[in-house]
Write an enzyme that holds these catalytic residues in place. Sequence first.
Site, mmCIF file in Angstrom:
data_model
loop_
_atom_site.group_PDB
_atom_site.id
_atom_site.type_symbol
_atom_site.label_atom_id
_atom_site.label_comp_id
_atom_site.label_asym_id
_atom_site.label_seq_id
_atom_site.Cartn_x
_atom_site.Cartn_y
_atom_site.Cartn_z
ATOM 1 N N ASP A 112 48.407 37.184 -17.166
ATOM 2 C CA ASP A 112 48.666 38.226 -18.528
ATOM 3 C C ASP A 112 49.878 38.819 -18.994
ATOM 4 O OD1 ASP A 112 47.648 37.594 -20.613
ATOM 5 O OD2 ASP A 112 46.100 38.658 -20.169
ATOM 6 N N SER B 225 39.351 41.142 -28.584
ATOM 7 C CA SER B 225 38.220 42.532 -28.967
ATOM 8 C C SER B 225 38.089 43.404 -30.337
ATOM 9 C CB SER B 225 38.028 43.730 -27.442
ATOM 10 O OG SER B 225 38.657 42.792 -26.534
ATOM 11 N N VAL C 197 40.749 38.462 -24.341
ATOM 12 C CA VAL C 197 39.337 39.195 -24.628
ATOM 13 C C VAL C 197 39.583 40.054 -23.020
ATOM 14 C CG1 VAL C 197 37.035 39.249 -24.493
ATOM 15 C CG2 VAL C 197 38.145 38.131 -25.261
ATOM 16 N N THR D 252 38.793 43.843 -23.575
ATOM 17 C CA THR D 252 38.479 45.125 -23.861
ATOM 18 C C THR D 252 37.170 45.289 -24.083
ATOM 19 O OG1 THR D 252 40.326 46.535 -24.630
ATOM 20 C CG2 THR D 252 38.533 47.119 -25.262
HETATM 21 O O1 G3H Z 1 46.162 39.138 -22.512
HETATM 22 C C1 G3H Z 1 45.230 39.862 -22.558
HETATM 23 C C2 G3H Z 1 44.638 40.657 -24.383
HETATM 24 O O2 G3H Z 1 45.061 40.524 -25.190
HETATM 25 C C3 G3H Z 1 42.937 41.085 -24.504
HETATM 26 O O3 G3H Z 1 42.984 41.788 -26.054
HETATM 27 O O4 G3H Z 1 41.733 43.531 -24.121
HETATM 28 O O5 G3H Z 1 42.427 44.232 -26.482
HETATM 29 O O6 G3H Z 1 40.869 42.193 -26.028
HETATM 30 P P1 G3H Z 1 41.816 42.968 -25.595
HETATM 31 ZN ZN ZN Z 2 46.780 39.863 -25.152
#
Ligand code: G3H
Ligand code: ZN
Length: 285
Positions: free
Chosen positions: A84, A214, A234, A236
């Site tokens: 990612d 999140s 997701v 965080t």
């Molecule tokens: O690529 C990962 C996500 O976009 C996670 O975002 O940590 O705000 O849930 P988040």
């Molecule tokens: Zn992201």
Amino acid sequence: MPLVAAGGLVAGAAAARTAVAAFNVITLEHVEAVVAGAESAGAPVILQVSENAVRFRCGRLLPLARAASAAAEQASVPVALHLDHVQSDELLRQAPGAGFSSVMYDAAHLPYAENLAATRAAADWAHAQGLWIEAELGEVGGKAGRPPLDAHAAGARTDPGRARAFVADSGVDALAVAVGSSHAMTTRTATLDHDLLKRLAAAVDVPLVLHGSSGVPDAGLRSAVAGGITKVNVGTALNIAMTGAIREHLTARPEAVDSRSYLSVGRAAMVETVARLIEVLGTAG
Ligand code: G3H
Ligand code: ZN
């Protein structure tokens, strides 16, 4: 069950007009919790390792990737491995050898033409390796190391016409879109632009991905899936669950020293969060 490909899970979700949950993992406890949460919900899931997580793991991808592969192979639900927010070409090139079937190449901070050129090159390389590739257009804010983005700035929203051209010209298999979510939010107060999402879904014929999920409340997530989001990222939310549970545990037990005592409560809290979010997305079996 053997590792599956993230592209297949996303295609299946798109055909069913639902979304597959993709959770960012940092520690072995995250990996175990995501698999256990998906098993308890009876749904497939994507385990994601970000470039930031690799940095945290002392710059090494393989230890966490191998743990994630092993956990996926022992899971009773289909699990895929996705790399990612990759910016480094060196990391990108490690993906196939480390068990990843897909990558998200992130050049969204660059001006349009540079983002397109870099993404096109990454997509050509990824496809030659048999990898499925996601990219981003219109920058989703809140990324570590990036200046904060004004939620009303032009770059904070993906333009449907540009998105259509970007997908056609880059050849990517999925597109992360900026529709009002932001990374690393610790409150679930993001308001998504559902009208924009509808226009993006009509303009673009590859699956759309929501980042920074999140910060999006349950109702917003449900509407996003109804509006065409087919992969929900997701991260965080897991850290909020883990850290909160550990904080509470250690506050009540200041004498605790065995790391298993607090890691197990942190992991259990993440299992609950994973299962609950999968239920919200409507993919629980
Ligand atoms: O690529 C990962 C996500 O976009 C996670 O975002 O940590 O705000 O849930 P988040
Ligand atoms: Zn992201």
